[in-house]
Design an enzyme around this catalytic site. Structure first.
Site, short mmCIF file in Angstrom:
data_model
loop_
_atom_site.label_atom_id
_atom_site.label_comp_id
_atom_site.label_asym_id
_atom_site.label_seq_id
_atom_site.Cartn_x
_atom_site.Cartn_y
_atom_site.Cartn_z
N CYS A 81 0.83 -1.21 0.00
CA CYS A 81 0.00 0.00 0.00
C CYS A 81 0.86 1.26 0.00
O CYS A 81 1.90 1.31 0.65
CB CYS A 81 -0.92 0.02 1.21
SG CYS A 81 -2.11 -1.33 1.21
N CYS A 162 -3.78 -0.18 -3.15
CA CYS A 162 -4.35 0.43 -1.96
C CYS A 162 -3.59 1.69 -1.55
O CYS A 162 -2.39 1.80 -1.77
CB CYS A 162 -4.34 -0.60 -0.81
SG CYS A 162 -2.85 -1.61 -0.76
#
Ligand code: N1C
Length: 257
Positions: A81, A162
């Site tokens: 992420c 993400c």
């Protein structure tokens, strides 16, 4: 005699190339696991087996993207992420950068992408052989094994994206966001706005390029295709700046652009 020789030669070549393909992929797999801290869930032999079952025994134009679903499920990796980097028509400079800098991760820096980057493979109807030459290419047919792999792997990578996500696009070409690219046709469509916060376009330009984030029409299309919940940003990044960051690791990633 010529026919027999040709057949024997063909079989030998087929066997040799599949042997070396397996060797290449298993070697890459072990290297990756060693360099990136072995994730014990990953078993290189199992990954090889799932890979082969996607295309062995099938015609070289008859391998759809979902044939790779079991391969994709056999590889386990946490999404990185806030560090995920997509690209289109900037492959070389992107990888020159991520090779030196772990602040960004492309699909080829994940186990799945690392295993198959730059390789060609295909099978043959009703045969157990694996070929690495004379396979249908990207443009020959839609369902060719290599294209289908990148489509499915890219879809999975994008679906896992993400936090803050970046994409390096080529500011020296007419259409940096090209509807026929995998980035436009597969990845953008698989972004999940419930786990992703923003998309930053890094528009790579050369000296003398006149393109700007605001003037390029294809980037408007990109913005329009994004879920309005996602924040969109675009920055011009001179190629020379990236080159400087590649050669001078003491410069912090945050200061590269
Ligand atoms: O069609 P593209 O670029 O937009 O595809 C790039 C996009 C990236 O964000 C990657 O995540 O799609 C993913 N991807 C790969 O990771 C990849 N590795 C190698 C797509 N294609 C990939 N290749 C090969 O590059 C593939 O065989 C194909 O020929 C090119 C696509 O590059 P592009 O048109 O510059």
């Amino acid at each position: 005699a010529t026919v027999i020789l040709a057949v024997t030669l063909g079989l030998t070549l087929g066997t040799t190339s599949s042997g070396s393909l397996k060797e290449t992929i298993i070697n890459r797999c072990n290297t990756y696991l060693k360099d990136n801290g072995a994730t014990s869930q990953n078993d290189c032999e199992k990954i090889w087996d799932s890979f082969t079952q996607a295309f062995v025994g099938k015609d070289t134009c008859d391998v759809p993207p979902d044939a790779y679903d079991s391969l994709i499920h056999s590889v386990s990796q946490e999404p990185a992420c806030n560090r995920m980097l997509f690209w289109s028509k900037t492959k070389e400079i992107v990888h020159a950068f991520t090779e030196k800098r772990s602040c960004y991760v492309t699909l080829e820096d994940t186990l799945l992408g690392f295993l198959l980057d730059g390789l060609t493979w295909c099978g043959k109807n009703e045969s157990q052989e694996i070929f690495t030459t004379e396979c249908s290419s990207w443009s020959d047919c839609v369902n060719n094994p290599v294209r289908s792999f990148w489509i499915q792997a890219s879809a999975a990578f994008a679906a896992s994206a993400c936090g803050d996500v970046s994409v390096m696009l080529n500011g020296a070409i007419d259409m940096p966001f090209n509807p026929t690219s995998i980035f436009a046709s597969v990845e953008v469509k698989n972004f999940n706005s419930s786990i992703m916060k923003s998309l930053t376009v890094l528009l790579v330009t050369k000296e003398g390029d006149v393109k700007t984030c605001e003037s390029d029409a294809s980037l408007k299309d990109l913005q329009n295709q994004l879920d309005p919940k996602l924040k969109y940003q675009c920055k011009i990044v001179p190629q020379s700046t990236i080159q400087t960051c590649i050669s001078q690791p003491q410069i912090a990633c945050d200061d590269c652009w």
